[in-house]
Design a protein around this motif. Structure first.
Motif, PDB file in Angstrom:
ATOM      1  N   CYS A   1      -4.491  26.291  17.689  1.00  0.00           N
ATOM      2  CA  CYS A   1      -5.700  25.506  17.478  1.00  0.00           C
ATOM      3  C   CYS A   1      -6.133  24.909  18.803  1.00  0.00           C
ATOM      4  CB  CYS A   1      -5.444  24.398  16.456  1.00  0.00           C
ATOM      5  SG  CYS A   1      -6.865  23.289  16.271  1.00  0.00           S
ATOM      6  N   SER A   2      -7.379  25.137  19.175  1.00  0.00           N
ATOM      7  CA  SER A   2      -7.911  24.612  20.434  1.00  0.00           C
ATOM      8  C   SER A   2      -8.153  23.104  20.380  1.00  0.00           C
ATOM      9  CB  SER A   2      -9.219  25.319  20.782  1.00  0.00           C
ATOM     10  OG  SER A   2      -8.984  26.692  20.987  1.00  0.00           O
ATOM     11  N   THR A   3      -8.179  22.528  19.186  1.00  0.00           N
ATOM     12  CA  THR A   3      -8.394  21.091  19.045  1.00  0.00           C
ATOM     13  C   THR A   3      -7.080  20.315  19.125  1.00  0.00           C
ATOM     14  OG1 THR A   3     -10.345  21.480  17.684  1.00  0.00           O
ATOM     15  CG2 THR A   3      -9.358  19.285  17.550  1.00  0.00           C
ATOM     16  N   CYS A   4      -6.093  20.680  18.284  1.00  0.00           N
ATOM     17  CA  CYS A   4      -4.851  19.900  18.215  1.00  0.00           C
ATOM     18  C   CYS A   4      -3.662  20.591  18.883  1.00  0.00           C
ATOM     19  CB  CYS A   4      -4.506  19.551  16.774  1.00  0.00           C
ATOM     20  SG  CYS A   4      -4.027  20.973  15.751  1.00  0.00           S
ATOM     21  N   ALA A   5      -3.844  21.824  19.347  1.00  0.00           N
ATOM     22  CA  ALA A   5      -2.842  22.598  20.091  1.00  0.00           C
ATOM     23  C   ALA A   5      -1.673  23.106  19.258  1.00  0.00           C
ATOM     24  CB  ALA A   5      -2.332  21.817  21.304  1.00  0.00           C
ATOM     25  N   THR A   6      -1.770  23.070  17.928  1.00  0.00           N
ATOM     26  CA  THR A   6      -0.715  23.621  17.095  1.00  0.00           C
ATOM     27  C   THR A   6      -0.641  25.135  17.293  1.00  0.00           C
ATOM     28  OG1 THR A   6      -1.073  21.925  15.405  1.00  0.00           O
ATOM     29  CG2 THR A   6       0.135  23.911  14.726  1.00  0.00           C
ATOM     30  N   LYS A   7       0.548  25.640  17.596  1.00  0.00           N
ATOM     31  CA  LYS A   7       0.759  27.089  17.676  1.00  0.00           C
ATOM     32  C   LYS A   7       0.895  27.613  16.259  1.00  0.00           C
ATOM     33  CE  LYS A   7       3.337  26.334  21.859  1.00  0.00           C
ATOM     34  NZ  LYS A   7       3.477  24.909  21.533  1.00  0.00           N
ATOM     35  N   LEU A   8       0.150  28.685  15.932  1.00  0.00           N
ATOM     36  CA  LEU A   8       0.112  29.194  14.563  1.00  0.00           C
ATOM     37  C   LEU A   8       0.811  30.539  14.393  1.00  0.00           C
ATOM     38  CD1 LEU A   8      -3.567  28.160  13.976  1.00  0.00           C
ATOM     39  CD2 LEU A   8      -1.555  27.121  12.885  1.00  0.00           C
ATOM     40  N   PHE A   9       0.518  31.488  15.285  1.00  0.00           N
ATOM     41  CA  PHE A   9       1.137  32.806  15.139  1.00  0.00           C
ATOM     42  C   PHE A   9       1.136  33.542  16.467  1.00  0.00           C
ATOM     43  CE2 PHE A   9      -3.335  33.391  14.161  1.00  0.00           C
ATOM     44  CZ  PHE A   9      -3.680  34.637  14.670  1.00  0.00           C
ATOM     45  N   LEU A  10       1.973  34.577  16.517  1.00  0.00           N
ATOM     46  CA  LEU A  10       2.118  35.424  17.692  1.00  0.00           C
ATOM     47  C   LEU A  10       1.650  36.834  17.379  1.00  0.00           C
ATOM     48  CD1 LEU A  10       5.753  34.399  18.735  1.00  0.00           C
ATOM     49  CD2 LEU A  10       3.610  33.627  19.766  1.00  0.00           C
ATOM     50  N   ALA A  11       1.012  37.460  18.354  1.00  0.00           N
ATOM     51  CA  ALA A  11       0.674  38.887  18.295  1.00  0.00           C
ATOM     52  C   ALA A  11       1.452  39.558  19.425  1.00  0.00           C
ATOM     53  CB  ALA A  11      -0.826  39.100  18.469  1.00  0.00           C
ATOM     54  N   PHE A  12       1.945  40.766  19.160  1.00  0.00           N
ATOM     55  CA  PHE A  12       2.846  41.442  20.093  1.00  0.00           C
ATOM     56  C   PHE A  12       2.296  42.797  20.510  1.00  0.00           C
ATOM     57  CE2 PHE A  12       5.151  39.179  16.771  1.00  0.00           C
ATOM     58  CZ  PHE A  12       5.881  38.256  17.498  1.00  0.00           C
ATOM     59  N   GLU A  13       2.180  43.024  21.799  1.00  0.00           N
ATOM     60  CA  GLU A  13       1.815  44.358  22.276  1.00  0.00           C
ATOM     61  C   GLU A  13       2.879  45.372  21.839  1.00  0.00           C
ATOM     62  OE1 GLU A  13       0.813  46.682  26.467  1.00  0.00           O
ATOM     63  OE2 GLU A  13       1.802  44.727  26.545  1.00  0.00           O
ATOM     64  N   ARG A  14       4.134  44.964  21.864  1.00  0.00           N
ATOM     65  CA  ARG A  14       5.255  45.855  21.533  1.00  0.00           C
ATOM     66  C   ARG A  14       5.276  46.241  20.049  1.00  0.00           C
ATOM     67  NH1 ARG A  14      11.609  44.411  22.765  1.00  0.00           N
ATOM     68  NH2 ARG A  14      12.423  46.471  22.293  1.00  0.00           N
ATOM     69  N   PHE A  15       4.777  45.345  19.180  1.00  0.00           N
ATOM     70  CA  PHE A  15       4.767  45.581  17.730  1.00  0.00           C
ATOM     71  C   PHE A  15       3.351  45.328  17.215  1.00  0.00           C
ATOM     72  CE2 PHE A  15       8.928  43.716  18.917  1.00  0.00           C
ATOM     73  CZ  PHE A  15       9.718  44.838  18.717  1.00  0.00           C
ATOM     74  N   PRO A  16       2.441  46.264  17.443  1.00  0.00           N
ATOM     75  CA  PRO A  16       1.016  46.003  17.192  1.00  0.00           C
ATOM     76  C   PRO A  16       0.623  45.842  15.725  1.00  0.00           C
ATOM     77  CG  PRO A  16       1.363  48.294  17.817  1.00  0.00           C
ATOM     78  CD  PRO A  16       2.683  47.603  17.998  1.00  0.00           C
ATOM     79  N   GLY A  17       1.467  46.220  14.781  1.00  0.00           N
ATOM     80  CA  GLY A  17       1.077  46.146  13.370  1.00  0.00           C
ATOM     81  C   GLY A  17       1.459  44.858  12.666  1.00  0.00           C
ATOM     82  N   VAL A  18       2.065  43.904  13.396  1.00  0.00           N
ATOM     83  CA  VAL A  18       2.544  42.688  12.746  1.00  0.00           C
ATOM     84  C   VAL A  18       2.150  41.431  13.517  1.00  0.00           C
ATOM     85  CG1 VAL A  18       4.529  43.885  11.717  1.00  0.00           C
ATOM     86  CG2 VAL A  18       4.804  42.689  13.905  1.00  0.00           C
ATOM     87  N   PHE A  19       2.200  40.311  12.799  1.00  0.00           N
ATOM     88  CA  PHE A  19       2.107  38.985  13.386  1.00  0.00           C
ATOM     89  C   PHE A  19       3.395  38.240  13.073  1.00  0.00           C
ATOM     90  CE2 PHE A  19      -2.716  39.064  12.630  1.00  0.00           C
ATOM     91  CZ  PHE A  19      -3.005  39.304  13.965  1.00  0.00           C
TER      92      PHE A  19
END
Length: 172
Positions: free
Chosen positions: A77-95
């Motif tokens: 979140c750009s407002t409160c800076a909470t990290k929500l999820f990761l995207a991976f180049e190595r595993f492109p089909g998942v979060f």
């Protein structure tokens, strides 16, 4: 299947998942320690098609993994800076979702069959690894995709030393 919802501290970014995670990773790497401010990250992994942003637009920060050399994108979140999820180049089909951001962070299973504990070489002293779960000194696979055999402890196992445990420490 019913949706499971989550979001940031201020409520500006919300998401929903429409399935159970395909697995739950407990990651002890230094990246996850720094990103969470904790000893490890609880990371349920979802197929991208089972995850959607329902309100707001997350900001992103991309880093290159020291281990794989592939990009990892933190969505926050750009407002409160909470990290929500990761995207991976190595595993492109998942979060990989930051598990504590679900409205009910206990809704997903953490059974031995669903869980794996990775990067034990970087785990902090006193970290307790449960009995009967797949545990790995580093990642579950090598950079070339070759799977690594898991270790399993017969009883709960406390990490006795800091990063770079001696090999005999993790024999199970």
């Amino acid at each position: 299947m019913s949706l499971n919802h989550g979001g940031c501290l201020c409520g500006a970014v919300r998401y929903a998942t429409s399935a159970k995670p395909i697995r739950v990773t407990f990651c002890y790497c230094r990246f996850c320690q720094r990103a969470t401010g904790s000893a490890y990250m609880v990371e349920p992994i979802f197929e991208k098609t089972k995850f959607e942003i329902t309100s707001g637009t997350p900001g992103t920060y991309t880093v290159t993994s020291e281990g794989s050399g592939k990009r990892v994108t933190i969505n926050f979140c750009s407002t409160c800076a909470t990290k929500l999820f990761l995207a991976f180049e190595r595993f492109p089909g998942v979060f990989g979702i930051y598990g504590g951001t679900f409205d009910d962070p206990n809704w997903f299973e953490r059974t031995p069959l669903m869980s794996r504990h990775i990067f034990l070489d970087s785990a902090q002293r006193g970290t307790l690894i449960p009995a009967g779960v797949g545990a790995f000194r580093e990642h579950t696979m090598l950079n070339d995709g070759t799977p690594v055999a898991p270790m399993m402890f017969e009883q709960p196992h406390a990490i006795e030393q800091g990063p770079e445990l001696p090999r005999e420490e993790l024999q199970g």
